[in-house]
Design a protein around this motif. Structure first.
Motif: not given
Length: 220
Positions: A100-116
């Motif tokens: 939920e912190i967001g990244n440079e591209r939008g409102d979702i932090f997608t830099d790393f995929a959830p694995s847990l």
């Protein structure tokens, strides 16, 4: 400032310790929402640490390591002069708090995929637009935001009691049966790991490895 410099000088004089630099982890900066706000605040908050590091260097102390940052600021703290190491950890697992912190591209932090993830079982489908599962706060902790049900963007998951979770949804065409499995992205990866004895490593829907959580039950 003065206290950090004095501590570093003391460590440098002790016979059984080797001073190698400074760690300045800013945990509060990791979950600042919005990339620009996180970027600007992180760099501003690092100014005092940078001044201390420069004082250590000017005094002749070993400054080969200048470490800090974290998963939320991994691509920000590298802009700090002299920075050598980023204290990332949660990126391995990821969780709802980081998404939920967001990244440079939008409102979702997608830099790393959830694995847990945590698997939960449907226990009750009696009530319209509501499902009861077997994963409550004992399985997912009290942390916010709520867990995310993978593959079901319209599901709102609440770990409302110790033993049970509740899913609410609006779609009239959804249908689940008792015994069905759902996979959850956890609210906060750190404390959730402490709730389990093992990790199941899965690739292509097959369990490839089982890793024991060796520190289980040793947090107190």
């Amino acid at each position: 400032g003065d206290q950090a410099l004095a501590l570093a000088q003391l460590v440098d004089k002790l016979p059984n310790l080797n001073l190698r630099g400074m760690l300045a982890y800013d945990g509060g900066a990791q979950h600042i929402k919005g990339y620009k706000a996180r970027h600007d605040q992180s760099l501003a908050r690092s100014e005092d640490a940078l001044k201390t590091f420069e004082r250590m260097k000017a005094s002749g102390l070993n400054t080969e390591i200048f470490s800090g940052g974290g998963t939320g600021t991994y691509n920000i703290m590298t802009k700090v002069p002299g920075f050598t190491d980023v204290q990332v950890g949660s990126y391995v697992f990821m969780d709802a708090q980081y998404l939920e912190i967001g990244n440079e591209r939008g409102d979702i932090f997608t830099d790393f995929a959830p694995s847990l993830t945590v698997m939960t079982t449907v226990l009750n489908t009696y009530f319209p637009n509501r499902i009861t599962t077997d994963a409550g706060t004992k399985a997912l902790t009290l942390n916010k935001p709520d867990p995310i049900v993978i593959g079901e963007p319209g599901f709102r998951y609440t770990a409302g009691s110790d033993e049970f979770g509740t899913i609410q949804y609006d779609a009239a065409n959804k249908s689940y049966q008792v015994g069905d499995k759902l996979e959850l992205i956890v609210p906060h990866c750190d404390p959730v790991v402490n709730e389990y004895d093992v990790f199941y490593g899965v690739r292509n829907d097959r369990v490839e490895v089982v890793w024991p959580v060796t520190a289980r039950g040793k947090s107190q």
